[in-house]
Motif scaffolding. Structure first.
Motif, PDB file in Angstrom:
ATOM      1  N   THR A   1      37.635  66.303  -3.625  1.00 16.64           N
ATOM      2  CA  THR A   1      37.321  67.260  -4.692  1.00 16.64           C
ATOM      3  C   THR A   1      38.558  67.121  -5.696  1.00 16.64           C
ATOM      4  N   TYR A   2      38.082  67.603  -6.847  1.00 17.48           N
ATOM      5  CA  TYR A   2      39.096  67.603  -8.255  1.00 17.48           C
ATOM      6  C   TYR A   2      39.108  68.917  -8.940  1.00 17.48           C
ATOM      7  N   SER A   3      40.117  68.888  -9.683  1.00 20.10           N
ATOM      8  CA  SER A   3      40.317  70.116 -10.570  1.00 20.10           C
ATOM      9  C   SER A   3      41.155  69.543 -11.834  1.00 20.10           C
ATOM     10  N   VAL A   4      40.451  69.371 -12.805  1.00 21.38           N
ATOM     11  CA  VAL A   4      40.923  68.745 -14.197  1.00 21.38           C
ATOM     12  C   VAL A   4      40.284  69.240 -15.472  1.00 21.38           C
ATOM     13  N   SER A   5      41.075  69.617 -16.567  1.00 24.93           N
ATOM     14  CA  SER A   5      40.263  70.068 -17.671  1.00 24.93           C
ATOM     15  C   SER A   5      39.766  68.774 -18.497  1.00 24.93           C
ATOM     16  N   GLY A   6      38.796  69.009 -19.332  1.00 18.39           N
ATOM     17  CA  GLY A   6      38.055  68.189 -19.700  1.00 18.39           C
ATOM     18  C   GLY A   6      37.097  67.274 -19.015  1.00 18.39           C
ATOM     19  N   ASN A   7      36.747  66.239 -19.318  1.00 21.49           N
ATOM     20  CA  ASN A   7      35.978  65.177 -18.798  1.00 21.49           C
ATOM     21  C   ASN A   7      36.841  64.539 -17.755  1.00 21.49           C
ATOM     22  N   PRO A   8      36.007  64.507 -16.476  1.00 19.50           N
ATOM     23  CA  PRO A   8      37.193  63.885 -15.360  1.00 19.50           C
ATOM     24  C   PRO A   8      36.590  62.437 -15.453  1.00 19.50           C
ATOM     25  N   TYR A   9      37.927  61.502 -15.128  1.00 17.99           N
ATOM     26  CA  TYR A   9      37.736  60.210 -14.998  1.00 17.99           C
ATOM     27  C   TYR A   9      38.248  60.023 -13.514  1.00 17.99           C
ATOM     28  N   LEU A  10      37.291  59.524 -12.460  1.00 15.66           N
ATOM     29  CA  LEU A  10      37.714  59.507 -11.123  1.00 15.66           C
ATOM     30  C   LEU A  10      37.596  58.299 -10.680  1.00 15.66           C
ATOM     31  N   PHE A  11      38.609  58.159  -9.421  1.00 14.43           N
ATOM     32  CA  PHE A  11      38.585  56.650  -8.874  1.00 14.43           C
ATOM     33  C   PHE A  11      38.703  56.658  -7.388  1.00 14.43           C
ATOM     34  N   TRP A  12      38.231  55.671  -6.658  1.00 16.41           N
ATOM     35  CA  TRP A  12      38.691  55.386  -5.361  1.00 16.41           C
ATOM     36  C   TRP A  12      39.273  54.112  -5.271  1.00 16.41           C
ATOM     37  N   TYR A  13      40.310  54.399  -4.327  1.00 17.05           N
ATOM     38  CA  TYR A  13      41.103  53.203  -4.031  1.00 17.05           C
ATOM     39  C   TYR A  13      41.370  53.005  -2.460  1.00 17.05           C
ATOM     40  N   VAL A  14      41.538  51.803  -2.156  1.00 16.44           N
ATOM     41  CA  VAL A  14      41.716  51.415  -0.584  1.00 16.44           C
ATOM     42  C   VAL A  14      43.110  50.693  -0.338  1.00 16.44           C
ATOM     43  N   GLN A  15      43.998  51.176   0.629  1.00 17.94           N
ATOM     44  CA  GLN A  15      45.166  50.590   0.924  1.00 17.94           C
ATOM     45  C   GLN A  15      45.385  50.201   2.352  1.00 17.94           C
ATOM     46  N   TYR A  16      45.609  48.886   2.604  1.00 22.09           N
ATOM     47  CA  TYR A  16      45.667  48.229   3.954  1.00 22.09           C
ATOM     48  C   TYR A  16      47.073  48.453   4.205  1.00 22.09           C
ATOM     49  N   PRO A  17      47.507  48.071   5.384  1.00 18.93           N
ATOM     50  CA  PRO A  17      49.064  48.386   5.782  1.00 18.93           C
ATOM     51  C   PRO A  17      49.934  47.631   5.160  1.00 18.93           C
ATOM     52  N   ASN A  18      50.996  48.126   4.461  1.00 16.29           N
ATOM     53  CA  ASN A  18      51.899  47.372   3.887  1.00 16.29           C
ATOM     54  C   ASN A  18      51.438  46.676   2.626  1.00 16.29           C
ATOM     55  N   ARG A  19      50.569  47.160   2.005  1.00 21.06           N
ATOM     56  CA  ARG A  19      49.767  46.675   0.956  1.00 21.06           C
ATOM     57  C   ARG A  19      49.777  47.538  -0.191  1.00 21.06           C
ATOM     58  N   GLY A  20      49.385  47.135  -1.515  1.00 17.93           N
ATOM     59  CA  GLY A  20      49.203  48.056  -2.688  1.00 17.93           C
ATOM     60  C   GLY A  20      47.880  48.539  -2.557  1.00 17.93           C
ATOM     61  N   LEU A  21      47.477  49.333  -3.645  1.00 15.10           N
ATOM     62  CA  LEU A  21      46.356  50.022  -3.785  1.00 15.10           C
ATOM     63  C   LEU A  21      45.211  49.198  -4.336  1.00 15.10           C
ATOM     64  N   GLN A  22      43.949  48.917  -3.780  1.00 10.54           N
ATOM     65  CA  GLN A  22      43.150  48.043  -4.494  1.00 10.54           C
ATOM     66  C   GLN A  22      42.051  49.046  -4.766  1.00 10.54           C
ATOM     67  N   PHE A  23      41.387  48.720  -6.032  1.00 11.58           N
ATOM     68  CA  PHE A  23      40.368  49.405  -6.576  1.00 11.58           C
ATOM     69  C   PHE A  23      38.972  49.320  -6.006  1.00 11.58           C
ATOM     70  N   LEU A  24      38.232  50.409  -5.666  1.00 13.38           N
ATOM     71  CA  LEU A  24      36.948  50.249  -5.119  1.00 13.38           C
ATOM     72  C   LEU A  24      35.968  50.676  -6.175  1.00 13.38           C
ATOM     73  N   LEU A  25      36.183  51.726  -6.831  1.00 12.11           N
ATOM     74  CA  LEU A  25      34.954  52.040  -7.943  1.00 12.11           C
ATOM     75  C   LEU A  25      35.553  53.393  -8.686  1.00 12.11           C
ATOM     76  N   LYS A  26      34.801  53.499  -9.772  1.00 11.89           N
ATOM     77  CA  LYS A  26      35.371  54.420 -10.761  1.00 11.89           C
ATOM     78  C   LYS A  26      34.160  55.355 -11.260  1.00 11.89           C
ATOM     79  N   TYR A  27      34.250  56.612 -11.643  1.00  8.63           N
ATOM     80  CA  TYR A  27      33.252  57.419 -12.404  1.00  8.63           C
ATOM     81  C   TYR A  27      33.961  57.525 -14.030  1.00  8.63           C
ATOM     82  N   ILE A  28      33.314  57.287 -15.014  1.00  4.56           N
ATOM     83  CA  ILE A  28      33.670  57.490 -16.326  1.00  4.56           C
ATOM     84  C   ILE A  28      32.795  58.167 -16.995  1.00  4.56           C
TER      85      ILE A  28
END
Lengths: 114, 117
Positions: free
Chosen positions: A24-51
């Motif tokens: 769930t989110y709380s933001v003023s204005g139009n929300p731009y939302l994202f999901w990322y996944v992280q595997y052990p000792n790795r950076g974040l990988q982009f999964l999807l977004k809502y614009i």
């Protein structure tokens, strides 16, 4: 204040079953939302977004997310979980607070059981 | 893999040492970020650079000093760190339009695992 909440620290699901990771989110204005996944000792990988546009967003590896403005939610879903989906999942919102930046939730550890 | 490269991947340093983390993005983005990820804590935004100008300093201690010499490179200079600074440091980049429209998502590097002894 602009923020993202992931109410579950961990989600367990059996392989082949549908999975949902909540956000769930709380933001003023139009929300731009994202999901990322992280595997052990790795950076974040982009999964999807809502614009803008369709409330159901499809992303990588069979994941999808549903944007619900009235409930201020952006839950991540997958119809059939795989053991390889086990990882740490982050929901994020792009917010304007002085400058544009990405604010992340605390993360949800997904464990898919064989 | 993502177009954002961080070096080194692992770093062990003493509390009196001076070291630097490097981030390079090959995506032509105009915004870069440093995040800190500690165990059992949310991702903490440290610094934001837009068009090479620092636009955010999220109350980060002065022992962390960022530098952005151009739009492709971002450094994090470290000196006299404390053991609680041990964490995974993540660099990210994105393309931000002048009107704030989202052109793309943020891309992350693999991170530098920092251990302060």
């Amino acid at each position: 204040a602009q923020s993202v909440a992931q109410p579950e620290d961990q989600v367990n699901v059996a392989e082949g079953n549908p999975l949902t990771v909540k956000c769930t989110y709380s933001v003023s204005g139009n929300p731009y939302l994202f999901w990322y996944v992280q595997y052990p000792n790795r950076g974040l990988q982009f999964l999807l977004k809502y614009i803008t546009g369709d409330n159901l967003v499809k992303g990588s590896y069979g994941f999808e997310a549903e944007f619900n403005k009235s409930q201020t939610s952006f839950h991540l879903k997958k119809p059939s979980a795989l053991v390889s989906d086990s990882a740490l999942y982050f929901c994020a919102v792009r917010a304007l607070s002085g400058t544009y930046k990405y604010i992340f939730g605390t993360g949800t550890r997904l464990k898919v059981l064989a | 893999e993502t177009g954002v490269t961080q070096t080194p991947r692992h770093l062990v340093m003493g509390m009196t040492n001076k070291k630097s983390l490097k981030c390079e993005q090959h995506l032509g983005h105009n915004a870069m970020y440093w995040y800190k990820q500690s165990a059992k804590k949310p991702l903490e935004l440290m610094f934001v650079y837009n068009f090479k100008e620092q636009t955010e300093n999220n109350s980060v201690p002065s022992r962390f000093s960022p530098e952005c010499p151009n739009s492709s490179h971002l450094f994090l200079h470290l000196h006299t760190l404390q053991p609680e600074d041990s964490a995974l440091y993540l660099c990210a980049s994105s393309q931000e339009s002048m009107r704030g429209r989202v052109d793309t998502e943020a891309f992350f590097g693999q991170g530098t695992r920092l251990t302060v002894v």
